[in-house]
Design a protein around this motif. Structure first.
Motif, short mmCIF file in Angstrom:
data_model
loop_
_atom_site.label_atom_id
_atom_site.label_comp_id
_atom_site.label_asym_id
_atom_site.label_seq_id
_atom_site.Cartn_x
_atom_site.Cartn_y
_atom_site.Cartn_z
N ILE A 1 -8.03 5.84 1.31
CA ILE A 1 -9.16 5.14 1.70
C ILE A 1 -9.38 3.83 1.17
CG2 ILE A 1 -11.66 5.28 1.86
CD1 ILE A 1 -11.49 8.50 2.21
N SER A 2 -9.08 3.88 -0.09
CA SER A 2 -9.16 2.72 -0.69
C SER A 2 -8.41 1.53 -0.27
CB SER A 2 -8.88 2.89 -2.27
OG SER A 2 -8.90 1.69 -3.15
N LEU A 3 -6.89 1.82 0.02
CA LEU A 3 -6.07 0.96 0.33
C LEU A 3 -6.15 0.79 1.77
CD1 LEU A 3 -2.80 2.53 -1.58
CD2 LEU A 3 -4.15 0.63 -1.94
N TRP B 1 -7.08 -6.35 -5.02
CA TRP B 1 -7.19 -4.94 -4.87
C TRP B 1 -5.75 -4.39 -4.99
CZ3 TRP B 1 -10.00 -1.83 -7.19
CH2 TRP B 1 -9.82 -0.42 -7.11
N GLN C 1 -3.76 -2.23 -7.71
CA GLN C 1 -3.60 -0.83 -7.49
C GLN C 1 -2.06 -0.73 -7.96
OE1 GLN C 1 -5.14 2.19 -6.93
NE2 GLN C 1 -7.08 0.83 -7.33
N ILE D 1 -9.16 0.15 2.93
CA ILE D 1 -10.17 -0.84 2.91
C ILE D 1 -9.70 -2.21 2.52
CG2 ILE D 1 -12.31 -1.70 1.82
CD1 ILE D 1 -12.98 1.80 1.42
N ALA D 2 -8.77 -2.18 1.68
CA ALA D 2 -8.26 -3.42 1.12
C ALA D 2 -7.37 -4.03 2.42
CB ALA D 2 -7.22 -3.30 0.12
N SER E 1 0.66 -1.22 -0.02
CA SER E 1 -0.08 0.08 -0.11
C SER E 1 0.78 1.32 0.05
CB SER E 1 -0.96 -0.15 1.19
OG SER E 1 -1.75 -1.11 1.14
N THR F 1 2.55 1.78 -3.36
CA THR F 1 1.54 2.09 -4.39
C THR F 1 0.97 3.58 -4.19
OG1 THR F 1 0.34 0.14 -4.29
CG2 THR F 1 -0.96 1.93 -5.02
N ARG G 1 -8.66 9.58 -1.65
CA ARG G 1 -9.23 8.71 -2.19
C ARG G 1 -8.35 7.45 -2.04
NH1 ARG G 1 -9.44 9.69 -7.77
NH2 ARG G 1 -7.58 8.60 -7.86
N ASP G 2 -7.35 7.56 -2.84
CA ASP G 2 -6.16 6.44 -2.64
C ASP G 2 -5.97 5.70 -1.32
OD1 ASP G 2 -5.99 6.76 -5.46
OD2 ASP G 2 -4.13 7.67 -5.49
N HIS H 1 -7.39 13.35 -4.84
CA HIS H 1 -6.55 11.78 -5.38
C HIS H 1 -6.02 11.12 -4.14
CE1 HIS H 1 -2.40 12.83 -5.76
NE2 HIS H 1 -2.84 14.05 -6.28
#
Length: 85
Positions: free
Chosen positions: A37-39, A69, A73, A41-42, A9, A12, A34-35, A31
Motif C-alpha cells: 500500500i505504501s509503495l 519515498w 524505502q 501510494i508513492a 517498488s 524494494t 503495508r509495504d 508487513h
C-alpha cells in the motif's frame, strides 16, 4: 519515470522479503500488505504528477515526494539486507 518507479517498488518488496526471511525480530504481521500500500501510494503520486491540468508546483511536489519515498524505502531495504538484520 513511471516504469522506473514501478521497478524500484518491486525491487524494494523483493529485498524486504529477503530481510523477513532472515527472521527480522521486530517486524509486525501484515508487513507485506503495508509495504504494498505504501509503495502504491508513492507510485500513484508519480503517476499523478504527469497530469497537465494541475499546476506545475503541485505536480513537482507530487513527483518529488513520490521519488523521495521510493528511494528511502529502497535504501532502508538495502541497509537491512546488507547488515544482516
Amino acid at each position: 519515470m513511471k516504469i522506473a518507479a514501478a521497478l524500484i517498488s518491486v525491487l524494494t518488496l523483493v529485498l524486504g522479503q529477503f530481510v523477513i526471511a532472515r527472521g527480522l525480530p521486530f517486524t509486525p504481521h501484515g508487513h507485506l500488505v503495508r509495504d504494498i500500500i505504501s509503495l502504491l501510494i508513492a507510485n500513484a503520486m508519480i503517476w499523478l504528477s504527469r497530469r497537465s491540468d494541475w499546476s506545475m508546483q503541485t505536480r513537482a511536489q507530487l513527483f518529488g515526494a513520490g521519488w523521495i519515498w521510493l528511494i528511502v524505502q529502497l535504501g532502508c531495504s538495502i541497509y537491512l539486507l546488507h547488515n544482516g538484520v
